[in-house]
Write an enzyme that holds these catalytic residues in place. Structure first.
Site, short mmCIF file in Angstrom:
data_model
loop_
_atom_site.label_atom_id
_atom_site.label_comp_id
_atom_site.label_asym_id
_atom_site.label_seq_id
_atom_site.Cartn_x
_atom_site.Cartn_y
_atom_site.Cartn_z
N GLU A 1 -45.80 66.31 146.45
CA GLU A 1 -45.32 67.68 146.29
C GLU A 1 -46.16 68.53 147.26
O GLU A 1 -45.66 68.98 148.29
CB GLU A 1 -45.49 68.14 144.83
N HIS B 1 -40.50 70.23 132.82
CA HIS B 1 -41.65 70.36 131.92
C HIS B 1 -41.24 71.30 130.81
O HIS B 1 -40.93 72.47 131.08
CB HIS B 1 -42.85 70.93 132.68
N HIS C 1 -36.56 65.80 135.55
CA HIS C 1 -37.85 66.42 135.90
C HIS C 1 -37.86 67.86 135.41
O HIS C 1 -37.42 68.76 136.12
CB HIS C 1 -38.06 66.34 137.42
N HIS D 1 -45.95 62.61 139.48
CA HIS D 1 -45.79 63.60 140.54
C HIS D 1 -46.58 63.12 141.74
O HIS D 1 -47.76 62.75 141.62
CB HIS D 1 -46.36 64.96 140.11
N ASP E 1 -37.66 71.50 137.17
CA ASP E 1 -39.12 71.54 137.10
C ASP E 1 -39.61 72.48 135.98
O ASP E 1 -39.92 72.03 134.89
CB ASP E 1 -39.72 71.90 138.46
N ASP E 2 -39.68 73.77 136.28
CA ASP E 2 -40.15 74.78 135.31
C ASP E 2 -39.20 75.96 135.39
O ASP E 2 -39.53 77.01 135.96
CB ASP E 2 -41.58 75.21 135.67
N1 ADE Z 1 -46.75 71.07 135.86
C1 ADE Z 1 -45.66 71.81 135.68
N2 ADE Z 1 -44.96 71.88 136.82
C2 ADE Z 1 -45.63 71.16 137.74
C3 ADE Z 1 -45.41 70.85 139.11
N3 ADE Z 1 -44.37 71.30 139.79
N4 ADE Z 1 -46.32 70.10 139.74
C4 ADE Z 1 -47.40 69.65 139.09
N5 ADE Z 1 -47.64 69.90 137.81
C5 ADE Z 1 -46.77 70.66 137.14
ZN ZN Z 2 -43.03 68.92 137.85
#
Ligand code: ADE
Ligand code: ZN
Length: 341
Positions: free
Chosen positions: A205, A20, A18, A202, A283-284
């Site tokens: 969350e 992006h 996971h 997703h 994630d990011d």
């Molecule tokens: N796009 C990038 N990170 C995300 C996240 N945590 N939740 C939803 N969309 C995303």
């Molecule tokens: Zn994500």
């Protein structure tokens, strides 16, 4: 955490499921690409951009994230971004990774699907050769956009599957969760599965546990991204445990986006104890203060995870990866050797 366990965790082979790829763009690369293309960013300096990383919820992050992705214009940009992430992941002992990308945010700026795939593919081939890291791509639909836009995006990708079937293995669903339920994308996921693509989404969350049920039942996903709100529905937790549908949990993301105000309140251990196949991911990472090892360390310390639990979580990611059985056996054996030595 005890030093020997910390060291073992850091050195463990890992799979990241996971992440992006646009969320791995570090501010320095964003400014470098902005300068290359003469793109004006809404932030005058690197420091001003970093100052905007004080998020209050998912949407406050997505606004900055889409602005940052606006510097990606040619195949070399996608290659540079992907190469930087894969080198960084290798440093955290990631041996397999499945990267999300958000084509709609690039298509609307005139970047073709072929350009994105060409750039990412080039970096992935190099990283396999140079670091032995295996990698795949998952095309995400932006859930704040229409079903029609998602169908059009899938239509752009399908003709390229002849060339990229080995790389592009699935579809996902991301962006603003609240008010954009999985049910909105039932037809596009059916079409993607019909084309032989795997499915993830997703869910849970910021959105309710019901969105996790919808992702499972309507989109027929094989993994849930985040899923941390599953704990609100005992029948759902039991179902996730029974079916071994993995949750790709992202602890530092949840903290930064205020899903939990304290990592000690994170639901990962409750889910793990209930038999759910949780995994740990970044994630990011450029936006949330840490790549995958930082996520493992933060959650292990906050929830006092022991050696057996950490071994289990690392192994879960390989069990849930979209790889063939031979690769899975080899990678799982490496993980078990590492943890049982
Ligand atoms: N796009 C990038 N990170 C995300 C996240 N945590 N939740 C939803 N969309 C995303
Ligand atoms: Zn994500």
């Amino acid at each position: 955490m005890e030093a020997a366990l910390l060291d073992k965790l850091i050195r463990s082979p890992k799979a990241e499921l996971h992440m992006h790829i646009e969320g791995s763009l570090e501010p320095e690369l964003i400014f470098q690409l902005a300068q290359k293309h003469g793109v004006t960013l809404p932030y005058p300096t690197i420091d001003a951009l970093r100052a905007a990383y004080a998020f209050t919820d998912l949407q406050s992050f997505l606004d900055v994230y889409y602005a940052g992705a606006g510097v990606l214009l040619d195949a070399d940009d996608f290659k540079a971004m992907t190469a930087a992430y894969l080198a960084r992941a290798h440093a955290d002992n990631v041996i397999h990774t499945e990267l999300f990308f958000d084509p709609q945010t690039h298509l609307e700026r005139g970047v073709s699907m072929a350009t994105m795939l060409e750039g990412m593919e080039a970096a992935m081939v190099d990283a396999e050769r140079d670091h032995g890291i295996s990698s795949r791509l998952i095309l995400c639909f932006l859930r704040h956009l229409s079903e029609e836009s998602a169908l059009e995006t899938l239509a752009q990708a399908l003709p390229l599957l002849d060339t990229y079937r080995h790389r592009l293995v699935g579809v996902g669903l991301d962006s603003s969760e609240r008010g954009n339920p999985p049910s909105k994308f039932e037809r596009v996921f059916a079409a993607a599965r019909e084309a032989g693509l795997r499915a993830v989404a997703h869910a849970g969350e910021e959105g309710p546990a019901d969105y996790i049920w919808q992702a499972l039942q309507l989109l027929q996903v094989e993994r849930i991204d985040h899923g941390v709100r599953a704990v609100e529905d005992a029948a759902l937790v039991q179902h996730l445990a029974d079916t071994r549908v993995a949750l790709t949990v992202c602890p530092l993301s949840n903290l930064k986006l205020c899903v939990f105000d304290d990592l000690e309140k994170h639901t990962l251990k409750t889910l793990l104890d209930a038999g759910v196949a949780v995994t740990v991911n970044s994630d990011d990472p450029a936006y949330f203060g840490g790549y995958v090892n930082a996520n493992y360390i933060a959650i292990a310390e906050a929830l006092q995870l022991n050696e057996a639990e950490l071994h289990r979580i690392v192994a879960n990611a390989f069990d849930a990866a979209f790889i063939d059985d031979d690769a899975r056996r080899t990678m799982r054996a490496a993980v078990d050797r590492h943890w049982l030595q």
